[in-house]
Scaffold this active site. Structure first.
Site, PDB file in Angstrom:
ATOM      1  N   ARG A 234       0.842  -1.203   0.000  1.00 41.64           N
ATOM      2  CA  ARG A 234       0.000   0.000   0.000  1.00 41.64           C
ATOM      3  C   ARG A 234       0.873   1.248   0.000  1.00 41.64           C
ATOM      4  NH1 ARG A 234      -1.538   2.010   4.600  1.00 41.64           N
ATOM      5  NH2 ARG A 234      -2.229   0.072   5.502  1.00 41.64           N
TER       6      ARG A 234
ATOM      7  N   TYR B  67     -16.333  16.427 -14.835  1.00 42.20           N
ATOM      8  CA  TYR B  67     -16.820  15.048 -14.897  1.00 42.20           C
ATOM      9  C   TYR B  67     -17.873  14.809 -13.797  1.00 42.20           C
ATOM     10  CZ  TYR B  67     -16.663   9.959 -14.623  1.00 42.20           C
ATOM     11  OH  TYR B  67     -16.994   8.636 -14.577  1.00 42.20           O
TER      12      TYR B  67
ATOM     13  N   ASP C 134      -8.026  18.241 -14.454  1.00 44.35           N
ATOM     14  CA  ASP C 134      -8.302  16.885 -14.914  1.00 44.35           C
ATOM     15  C   ASP C 134      -7.944  16.863 -16.398  1.00 44.35           C
ATOM     16  OD1 ASP C 134      -9.480  14.589 -15.992  1.00 44.35           O
ATOM     17  OD2 ASP C 134     -11.103  14.581 -14.525  1.00 44.35           O
TER      18      ASP C 134
ATOM     19  N   LYS D 223      -9.089   5.734 -19.481  1.00 48.85           N
ATOM     20  CA  LYS D 223      -9.398   6.223 -20.820  1.00 48.85           C
ATOM     21  C   LYS D 223      -8.162   6.071 -21.732  1.00 48.85           C
ATOM     22  CE  LYS D 223     -13.082   7.075 -18.489  1.00 48.85           C
ATOM     23  NZ  LYS D 223     -13.378   8.347 -17.865  1.00 48.85           N
TER      24      LYS D 223
HETATM   25  C1  LIG Z   1     -13.812   8.718 -16.511  1.00 52.08           C
HETATM   26  C2  LIG Z   1     -13.388  10.028 -15.997  1.00 52.08           C
HETATM   27  C3  LIG Z   1     -13.089  10.210 -14.635  1.00 52.08           C
HETATM   28  C4  LIG Z   1     -13.264   9.116 -13.605  1.00 52.08           C
HETATM   29  O1  LIG Z   1     -12.360   8.092 -13.795  1.00 52.08           O
HETATM   30  P1  LIG Z   1     -12.654   6.551 -13.407  1.00 52.08           P
HETATM   31  O2  LIG Z   1     -11.420   5.879 -13.869  1.00 52.08           O
HETATM   32  O3  LIG Z   1     -13.899   6.153 -14.125  1.00 52.08           O
HETATM   33  O4  LIG Z   1     -12.842   6.513 -11.932  1.00 52.08           O
HETATM   34  C5  LIG Z   1     -12.653  11.465 -14.235  1.00 52.08           C
HETATM   35  N1  LIG Z   1     -12.538  12.488 -15.118  1.00 52.08           N
HETATM   36  C6  LIG Z   1     -12.814  12.337 -16.423  1.00 52.08           C
HETATM   37  C7  LIG Z   1     -12.670  13.498 -17.336  1.00 52.08           C
HETATM   38  C8  LIG Z   1     -13.259  11.113 -16.911  1.00 52.08           C
HETATM   39  O5  LIG Z   1     -13.557  10.981 -18.210  1.00 52.08           O
END
Ligand SMILES: *Cc1c(COP(=O)(O)O)cnc(C)c1O
Length: 377
Positions: free
Chosen positions: A46, A98, A170, A195
């Site tokens: 961890r 998001y 982000d 993604k």
């Molecule tokens: C999918 C997404 C998230 C969240 O990520 P997860 O891996 O699904 O927890 C956060 N920000 C953006 C822009 C996203 O497309």
């Protein structure tokens, strides 16, 4: 090194013990403490794991930051970064971040008295007007989802610096290949590596990169305390996905551009949203801060019936949430990512029943165009 080279030679060329080109998957929870009186780099997975360290160093290098941290999901990365703040702090956020991040602010962290104000971040005056005596951070996302709205980052970072705020972006949609906010003055970058960084729709994963060692220590304390860390096999998948980020992005972006131009001319399509498309609002700001339009676009059909017909009829695109994989994905924001937003608020944001979001994969663009043309008929 140029970016494509850094993806492959990202600080880890081979395993020092064996010469293996792949990063070993250290599937272990604990480590034998060889000398009780000497500090040892690893004691418990961890707190630290060599496979995780390889990826954390790679993403820090790619984003141009001091330290990188890996998490069990993108949302775990967001939550853990927000964990560096305290009850009574206030954060200014873009209103179209998001949905899962919005839920963290609006539900979870609200109960912990972390306040926030959501503003139209494409309007710098609105950002400035939201400042309060207890404001500690600015949380942005550009291009935003699902309308690819652009926030001009540099003036926001300058404002954050002036006021001593931590700026957070982000960067999921652009990836460090196309946009590196830390180079423009941002303090922390977050990714859903689920993604484009993972890139194959086979893993849920998050990353965060800090500009300074000091912020890195703060995020590390939360990573170790919350413990939302990924397992080594998921790390292996992201390390592998990263190697091909540039070629995947280049190809998907070419397709996105072709599809955007095709859709713009289509008689049953009323609007197309793509950051690199002539006429897209904020296109100039986007071109200053990013080196491409990316692989995500959205469009509106002339009627709701046609949008629903498209999603049922399209054959090459999966009708699903998520984005950034090798497969093209079509999603329907009003029923999926933005279903929880009240209809009046959705209407104000321009998220209509006719809106479809496309994440371009690696299929041949001409096959996608033929398929879309058919599904739009
Ligand atoms: C999918 C997404 C998230 C969240 O990520 P997860 O891996 O699904 O927890 C956060 N920000 C953006 C822009 C996203 O497309």
């Amino acid at each position: 090194m140029r970016f494509g080279t850094s993806l492959v030679h990202n600080g880890y060329d081979f395993d020092k013990a064996t010469g293996a080109l792949g990063v070993p998957v250290y599937q272990t929870s604990t480590f034998h403490q060889i000398d009780l009186d000497a500090a040892q780099e690893y004691d418990y997975s961890r707190s630290g794991n060599p496979t995780r360290k390889a990826l954390e160093e790679a993403i820090a290098l790619l984003e141009g930051g001091a330290r990188g941290y890996a998490f069990a999901s993108g949302i775990a990365a967001v939550a853990s970064v927000l964990g560096i703040f305290s009850a009574g702090d206030h954060i200014i956020t873009a209103e179209d971040i998001y949905g899962g991040s919005y839920r963290l602010f609006n539900d979870f962290f609200k109960r912990w008295r972390l306040e926030h104000t959501a503003v139209d971040a494409s309007n710098l005056d609105a950002v400035k007007a939201a400042l309060k005596p207890n404001t500690k951070a600015l949380f942005l996302e550009t291009p935003s989802n699902p309308l690819l709205k652009i926030t001009d980052l540099k003036p926001c970072f300058d404002f954050a610096h002036e006021r001593g705020l931590i700026s957070i972006v982000d960067n999921t949609f652009m990836t460090p290949y196309l946009q590196r906010p830390l180079e423009l003055g941002c303090d922390i970058v977050i990714h859903s590596a689920t993604k484009f960084l993972g890139g194959h729709s086979d893993v849920i994963f998050g990353l965060a990169v800090t500009k300074t060692e000091e912020l890195g220590r703060r995020v590390y304390r939360v990573q170790n305390s919350f413990g939302a860390v990924p397992g080594p096999w998921d790390i292996f998948l992201v390390l592998r996905g990263l190697k091909t980020l540039k070629v995947r992005m280049d190809e998907s972006e070419k397709t996105a551009r072709k599809l955007a131009l095709f859709l713009r001319e289509h008689k049953n399509v009323s609007a197309v949203y793509y950051p690199a498309l002539e006429g897209h609002e904020g296109r100039e700001a986007h071109a200053r801060q990013a080196s491409g339009g990316g692989a995500v676009l959205s469009f509106k059909t002339d009627t709701t019936e046609r949008a629903r017909h498209f999603l049922k009829t399209v054959r090459l695109a999966a009708c699903a949430v998520s984005l950034g994989g090798v497969e093209t994905i079509a999603s329907y924001p009003v029923r999926m990512s933005h279903a929880a937003i009240p209809p009046a608020e959705r209407a104000r944001l321009g998220i209509t029943d006719t809106l479809i979001r496309i994440s371009c994969g690696l299929e041949d663009a001409d096959d996608l165009i033929e398929d879309f043309d058919n599904a739009l008929a």
